[in-house]
Motif scaffolding. Structure first.
Motif, PDB file in Angstrom:
ATOM      1  N   ARG A  20       0.684 -13.978  43.087  1.00 24.07           N
ATOM      2  CA  ARG A  20       1.974 -13.711  42.460  1.00 24.07           C
ATOM      3  C   ARG A  20       1.864 -13.912  40.956  1.00 24.07           C
ATOM      4  N   THR A  21       2.634 -13.106  40.232  1.00 19.96           N
ATOM      5  CA  THR A  21       2.652 -13.243  38.780  1.00 19.96           C
ATOM      6  C   THR A  21       3.394 -14.526  38.412  1.00 19.96           C
ATOM      7  N   ALA A  22       3.314 -14.865  37.136  1.00 21.53           N
ATOM      8  CA  ALA A  22       3.969 -16.085  36.668  1.00 21.53           C
ATOM      9  C   ALA A  22       5.474 -16.054  36.905  1.00 21.53           C
ATOM     10  N   ASP A  23       6.068 -14.833  36.929  1.00 22.24           N
ATOM     11  CA  ASP A  23       7.515 -14.733  37.169  1.00 22.24           C
ATOM     12  C   ASP A  23       7.842 -14.454  38.628  1.00 22.24           C
ATOM     13  N   GLY A  24       6.848 -14.633  39.545  1.00 22.87           N
ATOM     14  CA  GLY A  24       7.115 -14.601  40.966  1.00 22.87           C
ATOM     15  C   GLY A  24       6.936 -13.289  41.682  1.00 22.87           C
ATOM     16  N   ARG A  25       6.481 -12.237  41.015  1.00 28.54           N
ATOM     17  CA  ARG A  25       6.297 -10.940  41.671  1.00 28.54           C
ATOM     18  C   ARG A  25       4.979 -10.916  42.452  1.00 28.54           C
ATOM     19  N   GLU A  26       5.033 -10.294  43.621  1.00 28.24           N
ATOM     20  CA  GLU A  26       3.843 -10.200  44.452  1.00 28.24           C
ATOM     21  C   GLU A  26       2.831  -9.232  43.828  1.00 28.24           C
ATOM     22  N   VAL A  27       1.537  -9.590  43.887  1.00 30.84           N
ATOM     23  CA  VAL A  27       0.464  -8.771  43.307  1.00 30.84           C
ATOM     24  C   VAL A  27      -0.509  -8.361  44.401  1.00 30.84           C
ATOM     25  N   GLU A  28      -0.746  -7.044  44.497  1.00 31.38           N
ATOM     26  CA  GLU A  28      -1.751  -6.515  45.425  1.00 31.38           C
ATOM     27  C   GLU A  28      -2.812  -5.778  44.615  1.00 31.38           C
ATOM     28  N   PRO A  41     -10.352  -4.076  26.579  1.00 29.53           N
ATOM     29  CA  PRO A  41     -10.093  -4.829  27.814  1.00 29.53           C
ATOM     30  C   PRO A  41     -11.306  -4.873  28.724  1.00 29.53           C
ATOM     31  N   ASP A  42     -11.337  -5.888  29.593  1.00 27.32           N
ATOM     32  CA  ASP A  42     -12.509  -6.135  30.433  1.00 27.32           C
ATOM     33  C   ASP A  42     -12.727  -5.066  31.496  1.00 27.32           C
ATOM     34  N   PHE A  43     -11.646  -4.531  32.056  1.00 29.43           N
ATOM     35  CA  PHE A  43     -11.756  -3.528  33.126  1.00 29.43           C
ATOM     36  C   PHE A  43     -10.828  -2.353  32.838  1.00 29.43           C
ATOM     37  N   PHE A  44     -11.347  -1.146  33.026  1.00 25.11           N
ATOM     38  CA  PHE A  44     -10.571   0.076  32.851  1.00 25.11           C
ATOM     39  C   PHE A  44     -10.104   0.606  34.205  1.00 25.11           C
ATOM     40  N   ASN A  45      -8.994   1.318  34.155  1.00 22.23           N
ATOM     41  CA  ASN A  45      -8.512   2.095  35.305  1.00 22.23           C
ATOM     42  C   ASN A  45      -8.391   1.278  36.582  1.00 22.23           C
ATOM     43  N   ALA A  46      -7.874   0.077  36.462  1.00 24.43           N
ATOM     44  CA  ALA A  46      -7.597  -0.723  37.642  1.00 24.43           C
ATOM     45  C   ALA A  46      -6.315  -0.215  38.306  1.00 24.43           C
ATOM     46  N   LYS A  47      -6.176  -0.498  39.599  1.00 25.75           N
ATOM     47  CA  LYS A  47      -4.954  -0.140  40.324  1.00 25.75           C
ATOM     48  C   LYS A  47      -4.412  -1.411  40.975  1.00 25.75           C
ATOM     49  N   VAL A  48      -3.226  -1.790  40.559  1.00 27.72           N
ATOM     50  CA  VAL A  48      -2.595  -2.986  41.122  1.00 27.72           C
ATOM     51  C   VAL A  48      -1.128  -2.680  41.415  1.00 27.72           C
ATOM     52  N   ARG A  49      -0.630  -3.255  42.493  1.00 26.82           N
ATOM     53  CA  ARG A  49       0.784  -3.121  42.835  1.00 26.82           C
ATOM     54  C   ARG A  49       1.463  -4.441  42.490  1.00 26.82           C
ATOM     55  N   ILE A  50       2.437  -4.370  41.596  1.00 26.88           N
ATOM     56  CA  ILE A  50       3.139  -5.568  41.132  1.00 26.88           C
ATOM     57  C   ILE A  50       4.616  -5.430  41.475  1.00 26.88           C
ATOM     58  N   GLY A  51       5.066  -6.310  42.335  1.00 27.82           N
ATOM     59  CA  GLY A  51       6.462  -6.258  42.743  1.00 27.82           C
ATOM     60  C   GLY A  51       6.849  -4.938  43.364  1.00 27.82           C
ATOM     61  N   GLY A  52       5.922  -4.312  44.100  1.00 27.17           N
ATOM     62  CA  GLY A  52       6.205  -3.055  44.772  1.00 27.17           C
ATOM     63  C   GLY A  52       5.960  -1.819  43.938  1.00 27.17           C
ATOM     64  N   THR A  53       5.634  -1.981  42.656  1.00 24.91           N
ATOM     65  CA  THR A  53       5.375  -0.835  41.768  1.00 24.91           C
ATOM     66  C   THR A  53       3.879  -0.703  41.521  1.00 24.91           C
ATOM     67  N   ALA A 103       2.218  -8.753  32.400  1.00 24.14           N
ATOM     68  CA  ALA A 103       2.156  -9.364  33.737  1.00 24.14           C
ATOM     69  C   ALA A 103       0.903 -10.229  33.844  1.00 24.14           C
ATOM     70  N   GLN A 104       1.091 -11.444  34.326  1.00 29.35           N
ATOM     71  CA  GLN A 104      -0.005 -12.408  34.329  1.00 29.35           C
ATOM     72  C   GLN A 104      -0.099 -13.103  35.682  1.00 29.35           C
ATOM     73  N   VAL A 105      -1.326 -13.255  36.177  1.00 30.08           N
ATOM     74  CA  VAL A 105      -1.539 -13.932  37.455  1.00 30.08           C
ATOM     75  C   VAL A 105      -2.634 -14.972  37.292  1.00 30.08           C
ATOM     76  N   GLN A 106      -2.393 -16.138  37.861  1.00 31.14           N
ATOM     77  CA  GLN A 106      -3.382 -17.216  37.821  1.00 31.14           C
ATOM     78  C   GLN A 106      -4.179 -17.205  39.118  1.00 31.14           C
ATOM     79  N   VAL A 107      -5.508 -17.230  38.991  1.00 28.20           N
ATOM     80  CA  VAL A 107      -6.374 -17.223  40.163  1.00 28.20           C
ATOM     81  C   VAL A 107      -7.399 -18.338  40.018  1.00 28.20           C
TER      82      VAL A 107
END
Length: 435
Positions: A20-28, A41-53, A103-107
């Motif tokens: 989940r992001t720092a503001d609580g949105r689910e990350v896939e 940036p470290d990675f190009f053309n990534a695909k992530v779903r954040i809060g359903g988007t 959007a930020q996620v801690q791992v």
């Protein structure tokens, strides 16, 4: 450690469920993206779903979120298309150049992976993963060795191309310098390359038909005709050596004629060298090759098999050097021919890389392919590195394999660069699966 975080993101070794992001949105995480080895940036053309988007864009990673600001990304528009900031510690909020929050996620790197990586870095013996090498999947081993073989040949080709560029695009001279470097057989390689680059090819070619004059130019440019190059114990004998005095006189004449200056003789190393490897002998062998026209690139390009290469590079010395290893001191009669092992090393380190480099330069794919075929037709080298890998359960079948294992040791194991090594990947992936 950011490098390990980067690695685990790239290879999906992170616990990607429940993010989940720092503001609580689910990350896939659908696709971590393509690693970027350049600025940005470290990675190009990534695909992530954040809060359903679904977002398609770039990903940046840091140990701490505050590094985003420390590195100036909040003022760099190149980072405005970052769709996700992945951090080990969320100690700040990342913003782009317009002030928008990213959007930020801690791992967290899995504990088992972090522990195994620390053990690899701290291992006293090489390779660090030696206890796991023998159990690696055969396909992983063979594909990585093939890549390492190509990588090593590519590095050698680049060095040869640089020599050609230094000589104004003269590939004939680049071949000569590469051959000379490998006549140093390790200890004197740098000195031999410096010597070869100092040999004036025009004047030398003009006197190619006279072996004595070739030796005068070669020995003179090496600085070996000077008194300081001769052991103080043998200077008295050298002063009475008629051949040395003739060489000195001939070189003095040619040096005036062509404006030649010798290299510093102190660059040559003799300590712990077998007499067969003394610079005098190797240069005398080079002089014979040159005199007989067998250092010409065109002749190498005509070689189809490894026996052709061996025959091309087989050499001996002039009569004087059959009874000498240095000036002024006689030794038992010996033709001082190159051994079969030495010829194969010259093939591996000179002939084959030059064929590959020239093939790339001329866009001659069959020539490049011939280089690989020649490597695979040779027996593997037998040295400490190859024996160490054999003890780990990884044996070389051909020179191509042994070159790959040399590359693995020098470019990865010695640098503890386990995160770029496919063996390291297999090892850490296995550890993660067990964690």
């Amino acid at each position: 450690m950011e490098k390990l975080l980067h690695y685990t993101w790239k290879h999906r070794l992170l616990p990607l469920a429940g993010l989940r992001t720092a503001d609580g949105r689910e990350v896939e995480v659908i696709d971590p993206g393509l690693p970027n080895g350049d600025a940005g940036p470290d990675f190009f053309n990534a695909k992530v779903r954040i809060g359903g988007t679904l977002w398609v864009g770039n990903v940046e990673l840091h140990d701490r979120a505050s590094d985003w600001h420390a590195h100036g990304h909040d003022r760099d528009r190149a980072y405005d298309n970052v769709v996700l900031h992945v951090v080990g510690e969320a100690d700040a909020v990342a913003t782009d150049s317009s002030g928008r929050a990213v959007a930020q996620v801690q791992v967290a790197v899995p504990e088992a992976v972090a522990r195994a990586y620390a053990e690899l870095q701290a291992a006293d013996s090489l390779p660090p993963c030696r206890h796991a090498v023998a159990t690696l999947p055969r396909l992983a081993v063979s594909s990585w060795l093939a890549a390492l073989q190509a990588e090593r040949l590519q590095q050698k080709a680049e060095a040869i191309s640089r020599r050609a560029a230094m000589k104004g695009g003269a590939w004939e001279e680049a071949y000569f310098a590469t051959l000379a470097r490998n006549f140093g057989f390790g200890i004197n390689s740098d000195a031999f390359e410096a010597w070869a680059m100092s040999v004036p090819q025009g004047p030398a070619a003009h006197h190619r038909d006279d072996l004595f004059q070739v030796e005068a130019i070669f020995m003179g440019q090496a600085g070996l005709l000077q008194d300081e190059a001769i052991s103080p114990r043998h200077r008295g004998e050298a002063a009475a050596d008629g051949y040395l005095q003739r060489l000195r006189a001939e070189y003095a004449y040619l040096a005036r004629k062509f404006g030649l200056s010798p290299m510093d003789c102190k660059l040559w190393r003799f300590l712990r060298l077998r007499p067969q490897n003394f610079p005098h002998i190797r240069i005398a062998q080079m002089a014979t090759l040159y005199h007989e026209g067998r250092t010409r690139l065109g002749l190498l390009l005509e070689c189809r098999g490894i026996d052709d290469v061996r025959q091309l590079l087989a050499t001996h010395v002039s009569p004087y050097w059959e009874t000498h290893y240095t000036f002024g001191k006689e030794s038992p009669l010996s033709p001082k021919r190159l051994s079969g092992q030495s010829l194969d090393l010259l093939a591996i380190n000179t002939a084959i890389p030059v064929l590959f480099a020239y093939g790339r330069h001329t866009m001659d794919e069959p020539l490049c392919q011939r280089a690989f075929e020649l490597l695979d037709s040779l027996k593997p080298e037998d040295n400490a590195v190859i024996r160490t890998w054999r003890e780990c359960g990884l044996s070389a079948r051909t020179a191509g394999d042994s070159q790959a294992l040399m590359q693995l040791k020098h470019a990865y194991c010695d640098r503890r660069d386990c995160l770029r090594c496919r063996f390291g990947y297999e090892y850490l992936k296995r550890v993660k699966g067990q964690g």
